[in-house]
Enzyme design. Structure first.
Site, PDB file in Angstrom:
ATOM      1  N   GLY A 293       0.841  -1.199   0.000  1.00  0.00           N
ATOM      2  CA  GLY A 293       0.000   0.000   0.000  1.00  0.00           C
ATOM      3  C   GLY A 293       0.864   1.233   0.000  1.00  0.00           C
ATOM      4  CG  ASP A 430      -8.746   3.724   3.572  1.00  0.00           C
ATOM      5  OD1 ASP A 430      -9.627   3.864   2.701  1.00  0.00           O
ATOM      6  OD2 ASP A 430      -7.597   3.323   3.309  1.00  0.00           O
TER       7      ASP A 430
HETATM    8  N1  LIG Z   1      -2.827  -8.970   9.407  1.00  0.00           N
HETATM    9  C1  LIG Z   1      -2.894  -9.240   8.117  1.00  0.00           C
HETATM   10  N2  LIG Z   1      -3.081 -10.513   7.695  1.00  0.00           N
HETATM   11  C2  LIG Z   1      -3.159 -10.796   6.365  1.00  0.00           C
HETATM   12  N3  LIG Z   1      -3.058  -9.868   5.389  1.00  0.00           N
HETATM   13  C3  LIG Z   1      -2.873  -8.579   5.737  1.00  0.00           C
HETATM   14  C4  LIG Z   1      -2.778  -8.192   7.116  1.00  0.00           C
HETATM   15  N4  LIG Z   1      -2.599  -6.871   7.160  1.00  0.00           N
HETATM   16  C5  LIG Z   1      -2.590  -6.443   5.887  1.00  0.00           C
HETATM   17  N5  LIG Z   1      -2.758  -7.453   5.014  1.00  0.00           N
HETATM   18  C6  LIG Z   1      -2.800  -7.369   3.539  1.00  0.00           C
HETATM   19  O1  LIG Z   1      -1.981  -6.296   3.118  1.00  0.00           O
HETATM   20  C7  LIG Z   1      -2.753  -5.304   2.421  1.00  0.00           C
HETATM   21  C8  LIG Z   1      -2.205  -3.938   2.750  1.00  0.00           C
HETATM   22  O2  LIG Z   1      -2.321  -3.714   4.160  1.00  0.00           O
HETATM   23  P1  LIG Z   1      -2.667  -2.285   4.755  1.00  0.00           P
HETATM   24  O3  LIG Z   1      -3.969  -1.844   4.171  1.00  0.00           O
HETATM   25  O4  LIG Z   1      -2.556  -2.324   6.220  1.00  0.00           O
HETATM   26  O5  LIG Z   1      -1.472  -1.438   4.144  1.00  0.00           O
HETATM   27  P2  LIG Z   1      -1.483   0.026   3.577  1.00  0.00           P
HETATM   28  O6  LIG Z   1      -0.094   0.305   3.176  1.00  0.00           O
HETATM   29  O7  LIG Z   1      -2.089   0.921   4.575  1.00  0.00           O
HETATM   30  O8  LIG Z   1      -2.433  -0.117   2.320  1.00  0.00           O
HETATM   31  P3  LIG Z   1      -3.320   1.017   1.610  1.00  0.00           P
HETATM   32  O9  LIG Z   1      -2.397   2.069   1.125  1.00  0.00           O
HETATM   33  O10 LIG Z   1      -3.987   0.254   0.490  1.00  0.00           O
HETATM   34  O11 LIG Z   1      -4.307   1.505   2.618  1.00  0.00           O
HETATM   35  C9  LIG Z   1      -4.191  -5.540   2.859  1.00  0.00           C
HETATM   36  O12 LIG Z   1      -5.136  -5.145   1.893  1.00  0.00           O
HETATM   37  C10 LIG Z   1      -4.206  -7.049   3.079  1.00  0.00           C
HETATM   38  O13 LIG Z   1      -4.461  -7.721   1.864  1.00  0.00           O
END
Ligand SMILES: Nc1ncnc2c1ncn2[C@@H]1O[C@H](COP(=O)(O)OP(=O)(O)OP(=O)(O)O)[C@@H](O)[C@H]1O
Length: 722
Positions: A293, A430
């Protein structure tokens, strides 16, 4: 069982012919099986919660639902302990009940035992005060749809009119809060021969260096997550004792084939994913990239020290070299090594810490923090490993939409979870299907008819194998607190992923807790239809669609506020507010000009855009009716301008007329199914209220009529099948 007074107002028969499955299984046996599984689910899966509740005098409400819900059996109503209580609804010549206008209300005792879980037999006494009037439930619900919520503390005030104008939050509070976050720094071992994962099978000298690497872990301040993993010191000594042996055992052949671990960072501050990398003081072995992400990468890792089998063996020195080790998996979010993302991660950590402190057992469906540390300038957040996101599950399913019972079970968990967050003063900001993860991906697969498979996209066909999948347990968790904010801290002007963005954000009015409620409504509709409700990318179309889906224009009051706020430069507004939003409103009429016309009166909005808005969406009741007819038949038509009684009467009279002319089978109609969806739409309508100060709150939503209704569908029949 204590049954309160019963009042007849409305009641229809369950039409067993219309139950899903169509595989000849009688409704009663389906119900019996479902109820047995439901009971077992409650006994096992939720036992922790109940144990936890013992000795907890929080006095939370629990309804005993180990006992079966109401089942219509021919003309008899069977109450919760299977006692026939009354005969109603004699059939007319057409085979319909005459007694359609009766609602069966009973006073249901509400038991008190656990903070969250229904179904306990360990309830304490009931008092008249604890009685709650509830509609009878004629069809079963999944246990998750019955979870209760007990407020943990006084919730912060809901946003009012004045706050709306000034909402920006305090930046200094955010910075001060973040300053208090001290992270444990884990020094990176270098060179690679300090790494027991890859050296254990290579040289004894390298193996012995593992313990010194463990020693390189330094504490520099507050260690978040230690309450969750209070065995840290244990784990450290464990690593000193046995890391080389353990890692050799764990990694096995991988260690021999893998070259060298090389934790790298790219120019954008992202960790460069490599399977087999080891980081965090030789603690985490990277197995898979789970997601990427804006904030960083999420990895599936082996947590060697977190493995209880290993720990137990190390403690008793009974390491059995032939025993198979089940390493503990965790998810590690490796934040980008860039200051602004590190700063945001500190807020994320404070949010996760607040959740952990208030819900250490994870009963409110929020991701639970295990620990965190700083490694090579990357903040690493270690959490429980969960399953796929609801979004990914939908993409890989032959039919993307979820059955109603699953939507309801997920809705209850989502709303309850957000209610909990709001009570802690946290706004998620979000919420979307990507941030809702499944706890258990086990599912029942059913082959889809060829004519449906033929209409699928190649991608869906390949991902689903032409099958429709039904989860056996729709338990979910909310993740990604990377954009979450405390209600009194800094509020960025624009939040949320576009499709789930509330109108007050688009209009630059300022936002607070209600924006989460709007996002949940978008998610729920998506779960029902399998499609995004707002497939748009820009403000004008978004606003036009909002009006079309709500079946009304933006209230002049909020349009006026928008102009007032912009003119007086109150709060912080999106930078493009003027050019993409304000200019599309008539300041005198206080209305959105869409489709846009030029001075000559010709349309200037592109035809394509008009088509998109007009064809891809409709008023919500019509939109939902159209989509769910695929499962229930053409008769199902919800009209939110009618009361449920009038709406149902219209459906019936239409079906009877149709029958006269073209043989439509009126017996297909099912009043429980209709009511279930009618009240679903009603809840969504309240969640989609334009004015955030009038929008239903998460807490109010938990008490909505819809959550007292059940539906018998494949979600129920597949529940707990394995
Ligand atoms: N605890 C977990 N167990 C399994 N998969 C996870 C977990 N945490 C995150 N993921 C996977 O990783 C992806 C990205 O996680 P997260 O949304 O926390 O990151 P981000 O960098 O904030 O993403 P974004 O910019 O899309 O909001 C999630 O959509 C999910 O598919």
């Amino acid at each position: 069982m204590s049954v309160g007074t019963q009042t007849r107002r409305k009641r229809t028969r369950t039409n067993t012919n219309n139950m899903v499955g169509g595989d000849g299984i009688g409704a009663e046996s389906i119900l019996e099986g479902m109820l047995a599984r439901q009971s077992s689910f409650l006994q096992h899966n939720l036992r922790d919660g109940l144990n936890f509740a013992e000795g907890n005098d929080s006095g939370a409400a629990v309804v005993n639902h180990n006992e079966p819900p109401f089942i219509d059996n021919e003309n008899a109503i069977v109450d919760l302990d299977h006692t026939k209580v009354e005969r109603i609804g004699e059939e007319d010549d057409e085979g319909h009940e005459e007694d359609d206008d009766l609602i069966f209300i009973k006073e249901q005792p509400v038991y008190f035992a656990s903070p969250t879980i229904l179904g306990s037999k360990n309830y304490t006494s009931t008092t008249s005060k604890k009685f709650k009037k509830q509609r009878t439930i004629s069809l079963p619900q999944l246990p998750h749809a019955k979870l209760l919520y007990q407020a943990m503390r006084e919730a912060p005030r809901v946003q009012n009119n004045d706050e709306l104008l000034h909402l920006t939050g305090s930046t200094s509070k955010t910075l001060d809060g973040n300053r208090k976050v001290n992270l444990r720094v884990i020094q990176s071992p270098s060179p690679m021969d300090h790494d027991p994962f890859y050296s254990s099978s290579v040289s004894p000298k390298a193996n012995s260096s593992a313990s010194s690497d463990s020693d390189s872990m330094m504490d520099s301040g507050l260690n978040y997550g230690q309450t969750a993993s209070n065995t840290t010191s244990h784990k450290r000594s464990l690593r000193r004792l046995s890391a080389p042996r353990l890692t050799a055992k764990l990694v096995g052949k991988k260690a021999k084939t893998k070259k060298r671990s090389n934790f790298k960072t790219d120019k954008d501050g992202h960790y460069v994913y490599q399977q087999g990398d080891v980081f965090g003081g030789n603690r985490f072995l990277v197995e898979q990239l789970l997601g990427q992400g804006t904030f960083g990468k999420v990895l599936k890792c082996y947590d060697i020290a977190g493995d209880t089998t290993i720990e137990a063996e190390a403690q008793t020195h009974t390491w059995n070299s032939t025993a198979s080790v089940q390493p503990k998996y965790v998810a590690v979010k490796v934040i980008r090594a860039i200051d602004r993302y590190r700063e945001a991660a500190k807020t994320e950590l404070r949010v996760l810490q607040a959740i952990l402190e208030n819900d250490p057992h994870g009963q409110y469906q929020c991701l639970i923090l295990q620990e965190c540390f700083d490694y090579k300038n990357h903040i690493c957040i270690v959490t429980d490993l969960l399953g796929r996101s609801v979004y990914d599950f939908m993409c890989a399913n032959g039919v993307a939409r979820f059955p109603g019972s699953h939507v309801q079970a997920m809705a209850k968990q989502l709303i309850r979870s957000v209610c909990f967050l709001h009570d802690l003063g946290i706004i998620h900001t979000d919420l979307k299907p990507e941030n809702v993860l499944l706890c258990d991906e086990t599912c029942v697969e059913k082959n889809l008819p060829l004519d449906i498979v033929r209409t699928m996209s190649a991608r869906r066909k390949e991902a689903s194998g032409g099958k429709r999948k039904f989860l056996t347990n729709p338990e979910i968790k909310i993740i990604d607190f990377g954009s979450a904010v405390f209600h009194n801290e800094y509020h960025p002007p624009v939040i949320s992923t576009r499709h789930y963005r509330a109108p007050e954000i688009v209009l630059g009015l300022g936002w607070s807790f209600p924006c989460d409620v709007w996002s949940i409504a978008c998610v729920l509709v998506e779960l029902v239809t399998g499609e995004s409700l707002y497939p748009i990318h820009e403000n004008l179309e978004h606003m036009a669609m909002m009006q079309r889906i709500n079946g009304e224009p933006f209230p002049p009051k909020i349009v006026e506020k928008m102009f007032y706020k912009a003119t007086h430069k109150l709060g912080n507004s999106p930078s493009d507010l003027s050019s993409t939003v304000l200019k599309h409103f008539d300041k005198n009429a206080l209305s959105l000009q869409w489709p846009e016309k030029n001075k000559k009166g010709d349309y200037i909005t592109k035809e394509k855009s008009i088509k998109r808005v007009m064809s891809s969406c409709d008023r919500l009741d019509i939109h939902i009716s159209k989509k769910i007819r695929a499962d229930y038949g053409e008769w199902l038509s919800i009209n939110w301008n009618l009361t449920p009684e009038k709406n149902w009467a219209l459906i019936r009279s239409k079906a009877l007329n149709e029958k006269k002319y073209n043989g439509m089978v009126a017996g297909d109609l099912n009043k429980e199914t209709f009511l279930f969806w009618y009240w679903f739409v009603d809840l969504c309508r309240k969640m989609f209220e334009f004015d955030p100060t009038k929008r239903i709150t998460a807490k109010e939503a938990l008490d909505h009529e819809w959550f007292s209704l059940g539906i018998l569908d494949e979600g129920i029949t597949c529940f707990g099948k394995f």
